[in-house]
Design a protein around this motif. Structure first.
Motif, PDB file in Angstrom:
ATOM      1  N   ARG A 252       0.843  -1.205   0.000  1.00  0.00           N
ATOM      2  CA  ARG A 252       0.000   0.000   0.000  1.00  0.00           C
ATOM      3  C   ARG A 252       0.881   1.259   0.000  1.00  0.00           C
ATOM      4  O   ARG A 252       0.640   2.204  -0.737  1.00  0.00           O
ATOM      5  CB  ARG A 252      -0.922  -0.037   1.218  1.00  0.00           C
ATOM      6  N   GLU A 253       1.930   1.255   0.811  1.00  0.00           N
ATOM      7  CA  GLU A 253       2.837   2.399   0.903  1.00  0.00           C
ATOM      8  C   GLU A 253       3.594   2.617  -0.412  1.00  0.00           C
ATOM      9  O   GLU A 253       3.684   3.742  -0.902  1.00  0.00           O
ATOM     10  CB  GLU A 253       3.831   2.175   2.041  1.00  0.00           C
ATOM     11  N   MET A 254       4.125   1.539  -0.977  1.00  0.00           N
ATOM     12  CA  MET A 254       4.844   1.655  -2.253  1.00  0.00           C
ATOM     13  C   MET A 254       3.917   2.122  -3.374  1.00  0.00           C
ATOM     14  O   MET A 254       4.314   2.927  -4.221  1.00  0.00           O
ATOM     15  CB  MET A 254       5.483   0.314  -2.629  1.00  0.00           C
ATOM     16  N   ALA A 255       2.695   1.617  -3.381  1.00  0.00           N
ATOM     17  CA  ALA A 255       1.738   2.004  -4.415  1.00  0.00           C
ATOM     18  C   ALA A 255       1.408   3.483  -4.319  1.00  0.00           C
ATOM     19  O   ALA A 255       1.341   4.181  -5.346  1.00  0.00           O
ATOM     20  CB  ALA A 255       0.470   1.163  -4.308  1.00  0.00           C
ATOM     21  N   ALA A 256       1.218   3.986  -3.110  1.00  0.00           N
ATOM     22  CA  ALA A 256       0.920   5.408  -2.930  1.00  0.00           C
ATOM     23  C   ALA A 256       2.072   6.272  -3.420  1.00  0.00           C
ATOM     24  O   ALA A 256       1.869   7.262  -4.139  1.00  0.00           O
ATOM     25  CB  ALA A 256       0.615   5.700  -1.462  1.00  0.00           C
ATOM     26  N   LYS A 257       3.298   5.886  -3.072  1.00  0.00           N
ATOM     27  CA  LYS A 257       4.470   6.638  -3.531  1.00  0.00           C
ATOM     28  C   LYS A 257       4.592   6.581  -5.050  1.00  0.00           C
ATOM     29  O   LYS A 257       4.911   7.581  -5.694  1.00  0.00           O
ATOM     30  CB  LYS A 257       5.743   6.076  -2.890  1.00  0.00           C
ATOM     31  N   MET A 258       4.359   5.401  -5.607  1.00  0.00           N
ATOM     32  CA  MET A 258       4.472   5.234  -7.048  1.00  0.00           C
ATOM     33  C   MET A 258       3.450   6.115  -7.772  1.00  0.00           C
ATOM     34  O   MET A 258       3.791   6.828  -8.713  1.00  0.00           O
ATOM     35  CB  MET A 258       4.259   3.756  -7.418  1.00  0.00           C
TER      36      MET A 258
ATOM     37  N   ASP B 248       1.837   8.757  -6.663  1.00  0.00           N
ATOM     38  CA  ASP B 248       2.098  10.178  -6.426  1.00  0.00           C
ATOM     39  C   ASP B 248       3.270  10.705  -7.248  1.00  0.00           C
ATOM     40  O   ASP B 248       3.303  11.886  -7.596  1.00  0.00           O
ATOM     41  CB  ASP B 248       2.354  10.444  -4.932  1.00  0.00           C
ATOM     42  N   SER B 249       4.224   9.836  -7.575  1.00  0.00           N
ATOM     43  CA  SER B 249       5.401  10.281  -8.321  1.00  0.00           C
ATOM     44  C   SER B 249       5.246  10.172  -9.839  1.00  0.00           C
ATOM     45  O   SER B 249       6.109  10.632 -10.577  1.00  0.00           O
ATOM     46  CB  SER B 249       6.636   9.493  -7.874  1.00  0.00           C
ATOM     47  N   MET B 250       4.159   9.572 -10.299  1.00  0.00           N
ATOM     48  CA  MET B 250       3.947   9.424 -11.746  1.00  0.00           C
ATOM     49  C   MET B 250       3.619  10.758 -12.407  1.00  0.00           C
ATOM     50  O   MET B 250       2.929  11.588 -11.830  1.00  0.00           O
ATOM     51  CB  MET B 250       2.770   8.482 -12.020  1.00  0.00           C
ATOM     52  N   ASP B 251       4.115  10.922 -13.620  1.00  0.00           N
ATOM     53  CA  ASP B 251       3.733  12.074 -14.424  1.00  0.00           C
ATOM     54  C   ASP B 251       2.255  11.973 -14.778  1.00  0.00           C
ATOM     55  O   ASP B 251       1.728  10.860 -14.920  1.00  0.00           O
ATOM     56  CB  ASP B 251       4.535  12.110 -15.733  1.00  0.00           C
ATOM     57  N   PRO B 252       1.588  13.092 -14.924  1.00  0.00           N
ATOM     58  CA  PRO B 252       0.172  13.077 -15.289  1.00  0.00           C
ATOM     59  C   PRO B 252      -0.114  12.275 -16.562  1.00  0.00           C
ATOM     60  O   PRO B 252      -1.139  11.600 -16.666  1.00  0.00           O
ATOM     61  CB  PRO B 252      -0.167  14.557 -15.478  1.00  0.00           C
ATOM     62  N   GLU B 253       0.817  12.313 -17.506  1.00  0.00           N
ATOM     63  CA  GLU B 253       0.632  11.561 -18.755  1.00  0.00           C
ATOM     64  C   GLU B 253       0.609  10.055 -18.497  1.00  0.00           C
ATOM     65  O   GLU B 253      -0.198   9.328 -19.081  1.00  0.00           O
ATOM     66  CB  GLU B 253       1.754  11.909 -19.735  1.00  0.00           C
ATOM     67  N   VAL B 254       1.470   9.600 -17.621  1.00  0.00           N
ATOM     68  CA  VAL B 254       1.524   8.170 -17.285  1.00  0.00           C
ATOM     69  C   VAL B 254       0.249   7.775 -16.535  1.00  0.00           C
ATOM     70  O   VAL B 254      -0.344   6.723 -16.805  1.00  0.00           O
ATOM     71  CB  VAL B 254       2.782   7.843 -16.453  1.00  0.00           C
ATOM     72  N   LYS B 255      -0.179   8.628 -15.609  1.00  0.00           N
ATOM     73  CA  LYS B 255      -1.422   8.361 -14.888  1.00  0.00           C
ATOM     74  C   LYS B 255      -2.590   8.252 -15.860  1.00  0.00           C
ATOM     75  O   LYS B 255      -3.448   7.378 -15.720  1.00  0.00           O
ATOM     76  CB  LYS B 255      -1.709   9.464 -13.868  1.00  0.00           C
TER      77      LYS B 255
END
Length: 71
Positions: A29-35, A37-44
Motif C-alpha cells: 500500500r505504501e509503495m503504491a501510494a508513492k508510485m 504520487d510520483s507518476m507524471d500526469p501523462e503516465v497516470k
C-alpha cells in the motif's frame, strides 16, 4: 500489458512473495501510494487509477494468500 496486445509468458517455481513475506499488505500500500504520487500526469492518464488499483490488489493477493488472481 495484455491490454496493449503484448503477449508475455512467465514461468515461476512458486510464490516467493507469500513464502518469504518479502512484501506485506502495508508495504505494498505504501509503495503504491508513492508510485502513484510520483507518476507524471501523462503516465497516470495512460494507465488510469482503476487499472493501477487492480494491479495493487493483485500484488496484495500474492502477499496475503499466495493465490493468483488474473484480471
Amino acid at each position: 500489458m495484455r491490454s496493449w496486445g503484448v503477449h508475455v509468458s512467465i514461468i515461476e517455481p512458486g510464490n516467493f512473495i507469500a513464502g518469504t513475506s518479502i512484501f506485506t499488505e502495508a508495504s505494498i500500500r505504501e509503495m503504491a501510494a508513492k508510485m502513484w504520487d510520483s507518476m507524471d500526469p501523462e503516465v497516470k492518464a495512460d494507465y488510469g487509477r482503476e487499472r493501477f488499483e487492480a494491479r495493487v490488489k493483485l500484488m496484495k493477493s500474492y502477499a496475503t494468500s499466495g493465490v493468483f488472481l488474473w484480471f
